[in-house]
Design a protein around this motif. Sequence first.
Motif, PDB file in Angstrom:
ATOM      1  N   PRO A   1       0.824  -1.222   0.000  1.00 21.44           N
ATOM      2  CA  PRO A   1       0.000   0.000   0.000  1.00 21.44           C
ATOM      3  C   PRO A   1       0.852   1.263   0.000  1.00 21.44           C
ATOM      4  O   PRO A   1       2.022   1.254   0.400  1.00 21.44           O
ATOM      5  CB  PRO A   1      -0.824  -0.135   1.286  1.00 21.44           C
TER       6      PRO A   1
ATOM      7  N   LEU B   1      -3.899   0.910  -2.311  1.00 15.67           N
ATOM      8  CA  LEU B   1      -3.919  -0.338  -1.551  1.00 15.67           C
ATOM      9  C   LEU B   1      -2.909  -1.355  -2.071  1.00 15.67           C
ATOM     10  O   LEU B   1      -3.012  -2.538  -1.769  1.00 15.67           O
ATOM     11  CB  LEU B   1      -5.334  -0.949  -1.575  1.00 15.67           C
TER      12      LEU B   1
ATOM     13  N   VAL C   1      -4.940  -2.822  -6.580  1.00 15.27           N
ATOM     14  CA  VAL C   1      -5.871  -3.578  -5.749  1.00 15.27           C
ATOM     15  C   VAL C   1      -7.175  -2.807  -5.534  1.00 15.27           C
ATOM     16  O   VAL C   1      -8.271  -3.391  -5.545  1.00 15.27           O
ATOM     17  CB  VAL C   1      -5.219  -3.941  -4.398  1.00 15.27           C
ATOM     18  N   TRP C   2      -7.075  -1.486  -5.355  1.00 12.72           N
ATOM     19  CA  TRP C   2      -8.278  -0.671  -5.174  1.00 12.72           C
ATOM     20  C   TRP C   2      -9.182  -0.766  -6.402  1.00 12.72           C
ATOM     21  O   TRP C   2     -10.401  -0.916  -6.283  1.00 12.72           O
ATOM     22  CB  TRP C   2      -7.892   0.764  -4.895  1.00 12.72           C
TER      23      TRP C   2
ATOM     24  N   ILE D   1     -10.795  -4.210  -6.595  1.00 13.11           N
ATOM     25  CA  ILE D   1     -11.881  -4.338  -5.611  1.00 13.11           C
ATOM     26  C   ILE D   1     -13.160  -3.702  -6.151  1.00 13.11           C
ATOM     27  O   ILE D   1     -14.259  -4.260  -6.023  1.00 13.11           O
ATOM     28  CB  ILE D   1     -11.471  -3.699  -4.272  1.00 13.11           C
TER      29      ILE D   1
ATOM     30  N   TRP E   1      -1.703  -7.779   1.551  1.00 11.19           N
ATOM     31  CA  TRP E   1      -2.732  -6.829   1.116  1.00 11.19           C
ATOM     32  C   TRP E   1      -3.541  -7.347  -0.082  1.00 11.19           C
ATOM     33  O   TRP E   1      -4.659  -6.904  -0.285  1.00 11.19           O
ATOM     34  CB  TRP E   1      -2.087  -5.496   0.749  1.00 11.19           C
TER      35      TRP E   1
ATOM     36  N   ALA F   1      -6.160  -9.464   1.786  1.00 10.44           N
ATOM     37  CA  ALA F   1      -6.737  -8.871   2.997  1.00 10.44           C
ATOM     38  C   ALA F   1      -7.807  -7.834   2.670  1.00 10.44           C
ATOM     39  O   ALA F   1      -8.920  -7.877   3.218  1.00 10.44           O
ATOM     40  CB  ALA F   1      -5.637  -8.235   3.847  1.00 10.44           C
ATOM     41  N   PHE F   2      -7.507  -6.899   1.768  1.00 14.70           N
ATOM     42  CA  PHE F   2      -8.464  -5.839   1.467  1.00 14.70           C
ATOM     43  C   PHE F   2      -9.726  -6.353   0.758  1.00 14.70           C
ATOM     44  O   PHE F   2     -10.842  -5.966   1.130  1.00 14.70           O
ATOM     45  CB  PHE F   2      -7.784  -4.733   0.659  1.00 14.70           C
ATOM     46  N   PRO F   3      -9.618  -7.223  -0.256  1.00 14.64           N
ATOM     47  CA  PRO F   3     -10.850  -7.806  -0.816  1.00 14.64           C
ATOM     48  C   PRO F   3     -11.633  -8.605   0.222  1.00 14.64           C
ATOM     49  O   PRO F   3     -12.873  -8.603   0.205  1.00 14.64           O
ATOM     50  CB  PRO F   3     -10.330  -8.710  -1.944  1.00 14.64           C
TER      51      PRO F   3
ATOM     52  N   ILE G   1     -11.806  -8.000   3.471  1.00 14.25           N
ATOM     53  CA  ILE G   1     -12.503  -7.044   4.346  1.00 14.25           C
ATOM     54  C   ILE G   1     -13.750  -6.501   3.646  1.00 14.25           C
ATOM     55  O   ILE G   1     -14.828  -6.397   4.254  1.00 14.25           O
ATOM     56  CB  ILE G   1     -11.553  -5.898   4.731  1.00 14.25           C
ATOM     57  N   VAL G   2     -13.622  -6.154   2.365  1.00 13.62           N
ATOM     58  CA  VAL G   2     -14.768  -5.635   1.613  1.00 13.62           C
ATOM     59  C   VAL G   2     -15.872  -6.685   1.534  1.00 13.62           C
ATOM     60  O   VAL G   2     -17.061  -6.366   1.696  1.00 13.62           O
ATOM     61  CB  VAL G   2     -14.331  -5.206   0.200  1.00 13.62           C
TER      62      VAL G   2
END
Length: 315
Positions: free
Chosen positions: A70, A83, A92-93, A96, A280, A283-285, A287-288
């Motif tokens: 990130p 991200l 990644v953003w 997503i 990351w 992790a971020f997908p 969390i979403v």
Amino acid sequence: MSTKSASELSWWQRVVQSDLFFLFRSDKVAMAASAVLLVMVVAAFAAPYIAPQNPYDLATLDIMDSELPPSWDEDMGDERFLLGTDDQGRDVWSTILYGSRVSLLIGFCAVMLQAFIGIAVGLTAGYFGGRIDNLLMRAADIQLSFSTLMVAIIISAIVQATLGSELYSQYAIVMLVLIIGIAEWPQYARTVRASVLAEKKKEYVDAARVMGFKSFRIMFRHILPNTMTPILVISTVQIANAIMSEAALSFLGLGMPVTEPSLGSLISIGFNYIFSGSWWISAFPGIVLVVLVLVINLLGDWLRDAFNPKLYKGL
């Protein structure tokens, strides 16, 4: 000044003055969940306009940008990628946003298919009863004896083996809608059948029969509108379940291809790199996905309570 009658009010005024809207305003959790869901849906479907990168456009990708952390990482972070990036150098953003659109589209369309099949089966079984009811409900019971994910995996594997992986990838969204829709229709069928068994004994159904209306019209024009409350409640839960089913299938390699990211396929891609330090990517997908399913389930719980007269009979 005299108040307007109900017929003189606009549809929005009727909504604002309804008991359901009053209950909605009184529940802060439902309002917060609705706001989060609205933001996520708008952001997902506006992805082509707000995403900094188009992950489907291979010309914009650079493999040298792969697995960047990130942007707030002081050592290797790049301000272009908020991200970070995945193994293909995709932002990644952006993935997503595009992946959320795919997951929501599959979830909503799959639930529409589930509802279509389940409502038709439930209405037919509940209204006609007898052997038709036994046949349809035993078929639903047999399918319910297996887990939804197991049925979806079996159907997905058979379809992929029949069509081939390349052809399946071209129509992955359509295939997933069909697979998840076929796997979960019994939930609607049993709910609708229970409501129809109660409604068909009421006087308005007898009056419709006396007037000579055909069974099809009685079922869909008279009985079905009076069973919409449980259908609306179960639909919110089923949307969350459909999104989770798509994510599970994609994680197992039976859903969306890696070239067309969904939240499930993004988590699957990142899982291969999570132990190498690129946390990351998944992790971020993840969390979403959790937040998306959570807010939908919270709205489903609120709808269930709002349509329960025993909880709000004092209002």
